[in-house]
Design an enzyme around this catalytic site. Structure first.
Site, PDB file in Angstrom:
ATOM      1  N   GLY A  64     -15.483  18.284  24.976  1.00  0.00           N
ATOM      2  CA  GLY A  64     -15.509  19.042  26.213  1.00  0.00           C
ATOM      3  C   GLY A  64     -15.370  20.535  25.971  1.00  0.00           C
ATOM      4  N   ARG A  94      -5.864  10.222  31.213  1.00  0.00           N
ATOM      5  CA  ARG A  94      -4.749  10.012  30.284  1.00  0.00           C
ATOM      6  C   ARG A  94      -3.472   9.557  30.977  1.00  0.00           C
ATOM      7  NH1 ARG A  94      -6.124  15.002  26.077  1.00  0.00           N
ATOM      8  NH2 ARG A  94      -7.601  13.784  24.824  1.00  0.00           N
ATOM      9  N   LYS A 152      -9.535  14.327  31.323  1.00  0.00           N
ATOM     10  CA  LYS A 152      -9.695  14.511  29.881  1.00  0.00           C
ATOM     11  C   LYS A 152     -10.645  13.433  29.340  1.00  0.00           C
ATOM     12  CE  LYS A 152      -7.070  18.101  28.862  1.00  0.00           C
ATOM     13  NZ  LYS A 152      -7.580  19.259  28.087  1.00  0.00           N
ATOM     14  N   ARG A 203      -6.568  11.013  21.409  1.00  0.00           N
ATOM     15  CA  ARG A 203      -5.136  11.246  21.591  1.00  0.00           C
ATOM     16  C   ARG A 203      -4.404   9.995  22.076  1.00  0.00           C
ATOM     17  NH1 ARG A 203      -4.889  16.346  20.077  1.00  0.00           N
ATOM     18  NH2 ARG A 203      -6.446  17.820  20.853  1.00  0.00           N
ATOM     19  N   ARG A 221     -13.753  28.486  18.469  1.00  0.00           N
ATOM     20  CA  ARG A 221     -13.979  29.888  18.820  1.00  0.00           C
ATOM     21  C   ARG A 221     -14.389  30.710  17.602  1.00  0.00           C
ATOM     22  NH1 ARG A 221     -10.747  27.434  22.275  1.00  0.00           N
ATOM     23  NH2 ARG A 221     -10.479  28.165  24.431  1.00  0.00           N
ATOM     24  N   ASP A 242      -2.456  18.935  26.151  1.00  0.00           N
ATOM     25  CA  ASP A 242      -3.008  17.919  25.252  1.00  0.00           C
ATOM     26  C   ASP A 242      -1.933  17.031  24.638  1.00  0.00           C
ATOM     27  OD1 ASP A 242      -5.684  18.515  25.607  1.00  0.00           O
ATOM     28  OD2 ASP A 242      -5.712  20.015  24.015  1.00  0.00           O
ATOM     29  N   LYS A 290      -7.991  23.096  16.489  1.00  0.00           N
ATOM     30  CA  LYS A 290      -9.315  22.804  17.046  1.00  0.00           C
ATOM     31  C   LYS A 290      -9.799  23.945  17.941  1.00  0.00           C
ATOM     32  CE  LYS A 290      -9.877  18.889  19.482  1.00  0.00           C
ATOM     33  NZ  LYS A 290     -10.697  18.404  20.605  1.00  0.00           N
ATOM     34  N   GLN A 317     -10.373  26.508  29.097  1.00  0.00           N
ATOM     35  CA  GLN A 317     -11.807  26.336  28.863  1.00  0.00           C
ATOM     36  C   GLN A 317     -12.628  27.094  29.901  1.00  0.00           C
ATOM     37  OE1 GLN A 317     -12.632  22.142  28.608  1.00  0.00           O
ATOM     38  NE2 GLN A 317     -11.448  21.868  26.748  1.00  0.00           N
TER      39      GLN A 317
END
Length: 444
Positions: A100, A356, A352, A401, A32, A325, A27, A175
């Site tokens: 995000g 989480r 997130k 997730r 990118r 993640d 991802k 990020q």
């Protein structure tokens, strides 16, 4: 981008997973590759792009700002870019859905262009704070008006020429780093990011691959990343490796479900992304790398995973950025290990798609797992390989997730585990449940 009707799914323990599974394209690299291809002059081609909703939101946003992006019948994506500095004023708001990554990186791109963009998103994304990106981009000259708490909807007016800055990341965030570097592409002079704790380096690798002048220098303060502005990017042919964050679910599932033996093909093994594999191996997981190779500048291998008896560990805090993640599914692995596993150093999980840490603590406890919640992680008392009690309906909080992690937990539970809504899984892994069914049936 929204899921009007919840899609519940009941998970029953049905024995070992067998076969071979390919995971979607990475991802981070998919986002990118679209953005940088859209800023190159000429046509780039992208193979293996993740066609989940998050990445499609990025494609739609780049189209809205002038790039031509087409998916060919053979699955290859072709992108004709507008050049650095050539982004056009979008006609309407940019709907980022649940992504995000799209939002923060595109804020960086727009910040140094003479355009105004309004960013919107779904309920989950609109609850996520953007302040850590707003602060450095405002220092570069962008005018940003956000909703209460630095959240979406958000309007950003870019500045040209923007102001090059030197910025030390206050928290480890690929990020934020990437947003600043992307803003620096169209900023005269040198934009410098100091990264005290190394995070995933896909932006640096890909920017250099597209022809940007970028240097990375180790220092006592951390990695110093410098990008020279007013770059001219050259079109590329990109092959996206399989996403290690998607592979993570199969690595844990095969490790904890007795009798399992699977191969996950074409997994990206960038060293900034392999923290989960390191943690699972410390716990005793049987993960073998096959046919290690380099694809598009990224290390790749096929991973053979067999069931193994896992033991508890204290997860080393220094590997947190390389598995941020994957913490939810690591918590699941811990639920089946012998002893108490403590995984901390993950404050980032609080902001997130859901909180989480709290969401996984609640979900695992509902399934009969002993959990202690910390501000930056969890301590979990595992079963020593026995099935967890299960029997709960899990609130996934619109978080892909969480849904997939608790699906894995349900594969070795005494009573069925129900996920309240698997719709959000389409944001990152549209074929997850079809692949699961094949592995359970042994037909994969």
């Amino acid at each position: 981008m929204s899921h009007a009707e919840p899609q519940p799914r009941r998970i029953d323990a049905q024995g070992p997973l067998k076969g071979t599974v390919a995971v979607p394209g990475d991802k981070s690299i998919s986002h990118r590759s679209l953005m940088l291809s859209a800023l190159a002059i000429g046509e780039s081609r992208i193979e293996g792009l993740l066609e989940g909703e998050d990445v499609l939101a990025t494609a739609a946003a780049m189209r809205a700002m002038g790039a031509t992006i087409d998916r060919c019948d053979d699955g290859v994506w072709r992108v004709s870019g507008v050049g650095v500095g050539g982004l056009l004023q979008p006609a309407g708001a940019l709907d980022m859905g649940n992504s995000g990554t799209s939002t923060r990186l595109l804020m960086g791109l727009v910040a140094s262009h003479p355009i105004t963009a309004t960013f919107t998103g779904d309920a989950s994304l609109s609850g996520r704070p953007m302040g850590r990106v707003i602060e450095p981009l405002a220092r570069m000259g962008a005018d940003i008006t956000a909703s209460l708490g630095g959240r979406l909807p958000l309007m950003l007016r870019g500045l040209t020429p923007a102001v090059p800055i030197e910025y030390t990341l206050p928290v480890a965030s690929a990020q934020v780093k990437s947003a600043i570097l992307l803003a620096g592409l169209n900023t005269p002079g040198i934009t410098r990011v100091i990264e005290p704790v190394a995070t995933r380096d896909h932006s640096e690798r890909m920017l250099a691959g597209f022809g940007a002048k970028l240097t990375v220098t180790p220092s006592p303060a951390g990695r110093i990343i410098e990008i020279h502005g007013e770059a001219e990017l050259k079109p590329q042919s990109i092959t996206v490796p399989g996403d290690p964050s998607s592979a993570a679910f199969w690595l844990v599932a095969a490790s904890v479900v007795p009798g399992s033996d699977i191969v996950v093909t074409n997994v990206g093994l960038n060293p900034t992304r392999t923290g989960l594999i390191a943690a699972l191996r410390l716990m005793g997981a049987d993960i073998e790398e096959l046919d290690a190779r380099i694809v598009g500048g990224e290390p790749v291998a096929d991973l053979r995973v067999r069931h193994a008896a896992l033991t508890s560990i204290d997860v080393p805090a220094e590997i947190a950025p390389s598995m941020i993640d994957e913490y939810p599914v690591l918590f699941v692995a811990a639920a089946f290990a012998a002893g108490r596993t403590t995984a901390r150093g993950a404050h980032e999980l609080r902001v997130k798609e859901s909180d989480r840490i709290a969401t996984m603590a609640t979900a695992l406890a509902a399934c009969g797992v002993q959990v202690e919640e910390h501000e930056d992680g969890l301590s979990i008392d595992g079963t020593g390989g026995e099935a967890i009690p299960g029997g709960a309906t899990i609130a996934s909080k619109l978080d892909h997730r969480i849904a997939m992690s608790m699906t894995v937990a349900g594969l070795h539970a005494v009573r069925p585990v129900t996920i309240d809504d698997i719709g959000p899984v389409a944001t990152s892994y549209p074929g997850f449940y079809a692949s699961l069914d094949r592995l359970i049936a042994g037909t994969a």
